[in-house]
Design a protein around this motif. Structure first.
Motif, PDB file in Angstrom:
ATOM      1  N   ASP A   1      -5.651  -7.851  -3.520  1.00 47.99           N
ATOM      2  CA  ASP A   1      -4.922  -6.619  -3.289  1.00 47.99           C
ATOM      3  C   ASP A   1      -3.796  -6.176  -4.271  1.00 47.99           C
ATOM      4  OD1 ASP A   1      -6.021  -6.419  -0.635  1.00 47.99           O
ATOM      5  OD2 ASP A   1      -4.566  -8.228   0.134  1.00 47.99           O
TER       6      ASP A   1
ATOM      7  N   ARG B   1      -5.573  -4.355  -7.126  1.00 47.42           N
ATOM      8  CA  ARG B   1      -5.891  -3.190  -6.801  1.00 47.42           C
ATOM      9  C   ARG B   1      -4.791  -2.124  -6.440  1.00 47.42           C
ATOM     10  NH1 ARG B   1      -6.179  -1.314  -1.605  1.00 47.42           N
ATOM     11  NH2 ARG B   1      -5.914  -3.549  -0.848  1.00 47.42           N
ATOM     12  N   LEU B   2      -3.717  -2.727  -6.178  1.00 45.07           N
ATOM     13  CA  LEU B   2      -2.501  -1.745  -5.839  1.00 45.07           C
ATOM     14  C   LEU B   2      -1.380  -1.720  -6.838  1.00 45.07           C
ATOM     15  CD1 LEU B   2      -2.193  -3.020  -2.028  1.00 45.07           C
ATOM     16  CD2 LEU B   2      -3.173  -0.601  -2.740  1.00 45.07           C
ATOM     17  N   THR B   3      -1.343  -2.411  -7.769  1.00 42.71           N
ATOM     18  CA  THR B   3      -0.446  -2.400  -8.778  1.00 42.71           C
ATOM     19  C   THR B   3      -1.116  -2.138 -10.026  1.00 42.71           C
ATOM     20  OG1 THR B   3      -0.503  -4.636  -9.735  1.00 42.71           O
ATOM     21  CG2 THR B   3       0.866  -4.345  -7.767  1.00 42.71           C
TER      22      THR B   3
ATOM     23  N   SER C   1       2.457   1.620  -3.505  1.00 42.97           N
ATOM     24  CA  SER C   1       1.346   2.061  -4.479  1.00 42.97           C
ATOM     25  C   SER C   1       1.062   3.455  -4.150  1.00 42.97           C
ATOM     26  CB  SER C   1       0.174   1.123  -4.150  1.00 42.97           C
ATOM     27  OG  SER C   1      -0.788   1.445  -5.032  1.00 42.97           O
TER      28      SER C   1
ATOM     29  N   GLU D   1       0.907  -1.250   0.016  1.00 42.64           N
ATOM     30  CA  GLU D   1       0.117  -0.133   0.030  1.00 42.64           C
ATOM     31  C   GLU D   1       0.860   1.287  -0.094  1.00 42.64           C
ATOM     32  OE1 GLU D   1      -4.032  -1.510   2.272  1.00 42.64           O
ATOM     33  OE2 GLU D   1      -2.504  -0.744   3.499  1.00 42.64           O
TER      34      GLU D   1
END
Length: 205
Positions: free
Chosen positions: A192, A195-197, A160, A157
């Motif tokens: 996750d 969503r984050l990369t 990101s 997170e």
């Protein structure tokens, strides 16, 4: 003596060979436009909880890294990676061969820390002659790392958020992603990562 063999040292699972034999004579168009690839792409999107994700099939990790990094970078940009990162050490100059420099940052347990990437970016843009230098255009990480360590959800997170502040993509090398997701002490899921990369790949071995 302990010998750690990699996952390229054995053949295919018998069930994979059975499936290949069962469909071997079925005609299908090439280049990922067949019903099998379409089915797998739909399953990947569902597993990532992102029905709009673009899914492409490539032949191996080095080829995927070269294609993705080259596609996401402008001609004057390089890619930030840990100094132990696969693209910096073990891919025989494949990234440099596409015309993009690997910009290394010291690793911490094989991983990049957001604070170190932030310091690299701040130092770069503080240089009065930065317009004559290779721009840091993206961040590369591997999960698990080349040392076998895992990113925590908090670390992902943080990286990101940093990349989004600086408007550069975060790319995750997933050659061994199945190991990372199956690790008993991980708190990172495939959703996750999606969503984050900005881009990642799932190794098929």
């Amino acid at each position: 003596m302990i010998s750690f063999e990699n996952d390229y040292s054995t053949g295919a699972h018998p069930r994979i060979l059975e499936a290949l034999a069962a469909t071997n004579l079925e005609p299908a168009p090439g280049y990922g436009s067949d019903r099998f690839c379409e089915s797998v792409a739909a399953r990947i999107r569902a597993a990532c909880d992102d029905e709009t994700a673009d899914v492409f099939f490539l032949t191996g990790g080095t080829q995927t890294n070269a294609v993705v990094i080259s596609a996401l970078l402008a001609g004057h940009e390089g890619v930030i990676a840990a100094d132990t990162g696969h693209i910096a050490v073990h891919e025989a100059g494949a990234i440099e061969a596409t015309g993009h420099k690997v910009l290394t940052v010291p690793e911490c347990d094989g991983k990049l820390r957001a604070a170190d990437v932030e310091a690299y970016l701040e130092t770069f843009y503080a240089d009065a002659s930065y317009t004559h230098m290779v721009f840091p255009g993206m961040v590369f990480i591997a999960h698990p790392s080349e040392l076998g360590t895992l990113y925590s959800l908090a670390e992902l997170e943080e990286l990101s958020a940093l990349c989004r502040r600086h408007q550069i993509p975060l790319y995750l090398d997933g050659a061994r992603l199945a190991y990372g997701l199956a690790a008993p002490d991980t708190d990172v899921s495939l959703t996750d990562i999606a969503r984050l990369t900005d881009a990642f790949y799932i190794g098929g071995t």
